[in-house]
Design an enzyme around this catalytic site. Structure first.
Site, PDB file in Angstrom:
ATOM      1  N   GLN A  89       0.844  -1.195   0.000  1.00  0.00           N
ATOM      2  CA  GLN A  89       0.000   0.000   0.000  1.00  0.00           C
ATOM      3  C   GLN A  89       0.880   1.246   0.000  1.00  0.00           C
ATOM      4  O   GLN A  89       0.379   2.360  -0.097  1.00  0.00           O
ATOM      5  CB  GLN A  89      -0.896   0.009   1.248  1.00  0.00           C
ATOM      6  CG  GLN A  89      -1.865  -1.156   1.275  1.00  0.00           C
ATOM      7  CD  GLN A  89      -2.470  -1.335   2.654  1.00  0.00           C
ATOM      8  OE1 GLN A  89      -3.454  -0.702   2.996  1.00  0.00           O
ATOM      9  NE2 GLN A  89      -1.876  -2.185   3.457  1.00  0.00           N
ATOM     10  N   ASP A  92       6.138   4.773  -1.368  1.00  0.00           N
ATOM     11  CA  ASP A  92       7.600   4.913  -1.462  1.00  0.00           C
ATOM     12  C   ASP A  92       8.166   3.794  -2.333  1.00  0.00           C
ATOM     13  O   ASP A  92       7.472   2.833  -2.669  1.00  0.00           O
ATOM     14  CB  ASP A  92       8.238   4.931  -0.056  1.00  0.00           C
ATOM     15  CG  ASP A  92       8.105   3.592   0.673  1.00  0.00           C
ATOM     16  OD1 ASP A  92       8.483   2.550   0.099  1.00  0.00           O
ATOM     17  OD2 ASP A  92       7.633   3.576   1.830  1.00  0.00           O
ATOM     18  N   HIS A 107      -1.507   1.639  -4.171  1.00  0.00           N
ATOM     19  CA  HIS A 107      -1.892   3.044  -4.020  1.00  0.00           C
ATOM     20  C   HIS A 107      -0.998   3.986  -4.816  1.00  0.00           C
ATOM     21  O   HIS A 107      -0.931   5.177  -4.514  1.00  0.00           O
ATOM     22  CB  HIS A 107      -1.925   3.424  -2.534  1.00  0.00           C
ATOM     23  CG  HIS A 107      -2.989   2.682  -1.769  1.00  0.00           C
ATOM     24  ND1 HIS A 107      -2.998   2.562  -0.396  1.00  0.00           N
ATOM     25  CD2 HIS A 107      -4.087   2.004  -2.209  1.00  0.00           C
ATOM     26  CE1 HIS A 107      -4.054   1.829  -0.024  1.00  0.00           C
ATOM     27  NE2 HIS A 107      -4.726   1.480  -1.100  1.00  0.00           N
ATOM     28  N   THR A 176       0.626  -2.974   8.484  1.00  0.00           N
ATOM     29  CA  THR A 176      -0.588  -2.273   8.005  1.00  0.00           C
ATOM     30  C   THR A 176      -1.701  -2.489   9.015  1.00  0.00           C
ATOM     31  O   THR A 176      -1.888  -3.602   9.508  1.00  0.00           O
ATOM     32  CB  THR A 176      -1.041  -2.732   6.596  1.00  0.00           C
ATOM     33  OG1 THR A 176      -2.369  -2.216   6.364  1.00  0.00           O
ATOM     34  CG2 THR A 176      -1.051  -4.237   6.417  1.00  0.00           C
TER      35      THR A 176
HETATM   36  P1  OAD Z   1      -1.479   2.717   9.084  1.00  0.00           P
HETATM   37  O1  OAD Z   1      -0.798   3.941   9.601  1.00  0.00           O
HETATM   38  O2  OAD Z   1      -2.946   2.666   9.085  1.00  0.00           O
HETATM   39  O3  OAD Z   1      -0.959   1.441   9.894  1.00  0.00           O
HETATM   40  C1  OAD Z   1       0.394   1.264  10.156  1.00  0.00           C
HETATM   41  C2  OAD Z   1       0.567  -0.033  10.893  1.00  0.00           C
HETATM   42  O4  OAD Z   1       1.969  -0.222  11.072  1.00  0.00           O
HETATM   43  C3  OAD Z   1      -0.079  -0.083  12.270  1.00  0.00           C
HETATM   44  O5  OAD Z   1      -0.768  -1.316  12.447  1.00  0.00           O
HETATM   45  C4  OAD Z   1       1.111   0.030  13.230  1.00  0.00           C
HETATM   46  O6  OAD Z   1       0.916  -0.683  14.455  1.00  0.00           O
HETATM   47  C5  OAD Z   1       2.209  -0.624  12.405  1.00  0.00           C
HETATM   48  N1  OAD Z   1       3.575  -0.206  12.736  1.00  0.00           N
HETATM   49  C6  OAD Z   1       4.024   0.962  13.256  1.00  0.00           C
HETATM   50  N2  OAD Z   1       5.363   0.948  13.375  1.00  0.00           N
HETATM   51  C7  OAD Z   1       5.774  -0.266  12.917  1.00  0.00           C
HETATM   52  C8  OAD Z   1       7.051  -0.894  12.764  1.00  0.00           C
HETATM   53  N3  OAD Z   1       8.185  -0.266  13.088  1.00  0.00           N
HETATM   54  N4  OAD Z   1       7.074  -2.138  12.263  1.00  0.00           N
HETATM   55  C9  OAD Z   1       5.928  -2.787  11.901  1.00  0.00           C
HETATM   56  N5  OAD Z   1       4.709  -2.238  12.023  1.00  0.00           N
HETATM   57  C10 OAD Z   1       4.637  -0.997  12.512  1.00  0.00           C
HETATM   58  O7  OAD Z   1      -0.875   2.480   7.601  1.00  0.00           O
HETATM   59  P2  OAD Z   1      -1.437   1.563   6.427  1.00  0.00           P
HETATM   60  O8  OAD Z   1      -2.186   0.404   6.953  1.00  0.00           O
HETATM   61  O9  OAD Z   1      -0.311   1.324   5.498  1.00  0.00           O
HETATM   62  O10 OAD Z   1      -3.573   5.238   1.634  1.00  0.00           O
HETATM   63  O11 OAD Z   1      -2.438   2.567   5.742  1.00  0.00           O
HETATM   64  C11 OAD Z   1      -3.161   2.145   4.618  1.00  0.00           C
HETATM   65  C12 OAD Z   1      -3.451   3.313   3.715  1.00  0.00           C
HETATM   66  O12 OAD Z   1      -4.064   4.368   4.457  1.00  0.00           O
HETATM   67  C13 OAD Z   1      -2.239   3.979   3.123  1.00  0.00           C
HETATM   68  O13 OAD Z   1      -1.753   3.305   1.978  1.00  0.00           O
HETATM   69  C14 OAD Z   1      -2.723   5.343   2.782  1.00  0.00           C
HETATM   70  C15 OAD Z   1      -3.475   5.631   4.050  1.00  0.00           C
HETATM   71  O14 OAD Z   1      -4.461   6.570   3.985  1.00  0.00           O
HETATM   72  C16 OAD Z   1      -3.770   6.275   0.833  1.00  0.00           C
HETATM   73  O15 OAD Z   1      -3.316   7.381   1.053  1.00  0.00           O
HETATM   74  C17 OAD Z   1      -4.636   5.946  -0.354  1.00  0.00           C
END
Ligand code: OAD
Length: 231
Positions: A89, A92, A107, A176
């Site tokens: 998703q 980068d 995305h 995610t």
């Molecule tokens: P989120 O910010 O919703 O979730 C990030 C996840 O990474 C969370 O479950 C955290 O607990 C976890 N996390 C944080 N630090 C971490 C680490 N060092 N190692 C492993 N996990 C860690 O991000 P996404 O799920 O990627 O879309 O968000 C999905 C989409 O929402 C993105 O692609 C973007 C956003 O709005 C668009 O802009 C279309």
């Protein structure tokens, strides 16, 4: 040697967190500082392109300064043992820079642009630049925009992602929150009985029969490599 098993990763912002890129929904995440509907929606791109394009410009400049971390590198190295697909998703390019050869960006890609009329066709950034200006056109007079799938837009790569996941032997979800659809629904697409590992220090937004490694991406990927690759 027999055919390699298919290992499908679904990654999100957490895999790049240790590279210094902020996640979206954690405390201090991007959606705490910015209103997603103002900087990352189709509606905003139409009504306030300057804000949307400059927000992407700032993130692109930041991305260019970061490096892949050990999690990205281990995912790439696993190609030696598995047929690895990375469905991400993230916008980068850290999976590619770490050496992964099959990366599907659900995305979009920050380091590419496209035109307003054809948001599904990636184009290179203007030569030598990390920014595009609001209203900037290409040599054909078409208005440029970031190659990003904004909220309210179609996700053209979803059908490829479904086809790949439906033949997974092992699935790994890294970093995610599984809040955003259709991407989050991919965990239901793997054939029934496929082991699904989840690497995330926190709980995710949807239930699943996951093998949860409750740690950060780098440490989780080290543990997963030990679990999957028997010396
Ligand atoms: P989120 O910010 O919703 O979730 C990030 C996840 O990474 C969370 O479950 C955290 O607990 C976890 N996390 C944080 N630090 C971490 C680490 N060092 N190692 C492993 N996990 C860690 O991000 P996404 O799920 O990627 O879309 O968000 C999905 C989409 O929402 C993105 O692609 C973007 C956003 O709005 C668009 O802009 C279309």
């Amino acid at each position: 040697m027999g055919q390699k098993k298919r290992l499908v990763f679904l990654t999100g912002a957490g895999v790049s967190a240790e590279s210094g890129i902020a996640t979206f929904r954690d405390a201090g995440g991007l959606w705490e500082q910015y209103d997603v509907s103002e900087v990352a929606s189709h509606e905003a791109l139409m009504t306030n392109p300057e804000l949307v394009i400059n927000f992407a410009n700032a993130r692109r400049e930041q991305c260019a300064k970061t490096q892949p971390n050990e999690a990205h590198h281990i995912i790439a190295e696993l190609e030696e043992h598995f047929e690895v697909y990375v469905i991400t998703q993230n916008i980068d390019d850290l999976h590619e820079r770490a050496g992964s050869s099959r990366v599907i960006h659900l995305h979009g890609e920050l380091m590419k642009v496209c035109t307003m009329n054809r948001p599904d066709i990636p184009l290179p950034l203007p030569e030598g630049r990390l920014r595009i200006e609001p209203g900037e056109t290409n040599e054909k007079g078409e208005t440029l925009r970031p190659f990003i799938v904004y909220f309210g837009e179609a996700v053209p790569k979803m059908s490829d992602a479904i086809a790949i996941t439906s033949e997974a032997d092992i699935m790994v979800v890294v970093g995610t929150s599984l809040n955003v659809y259709p991407a989050a629904g991919l965990v239901d697409v793997a054939p029934s009985g496929t082991p699904i590992y989840l690497i995330d220090p926190a709980e995710v937004a949807r239930p699943g029969n996951f093998h949860h490694l409750r740690t950060v991406a780098t440490e989780g990927m080290r543990q997963l490599r030990t679990l999957l690759v028997t010396p």
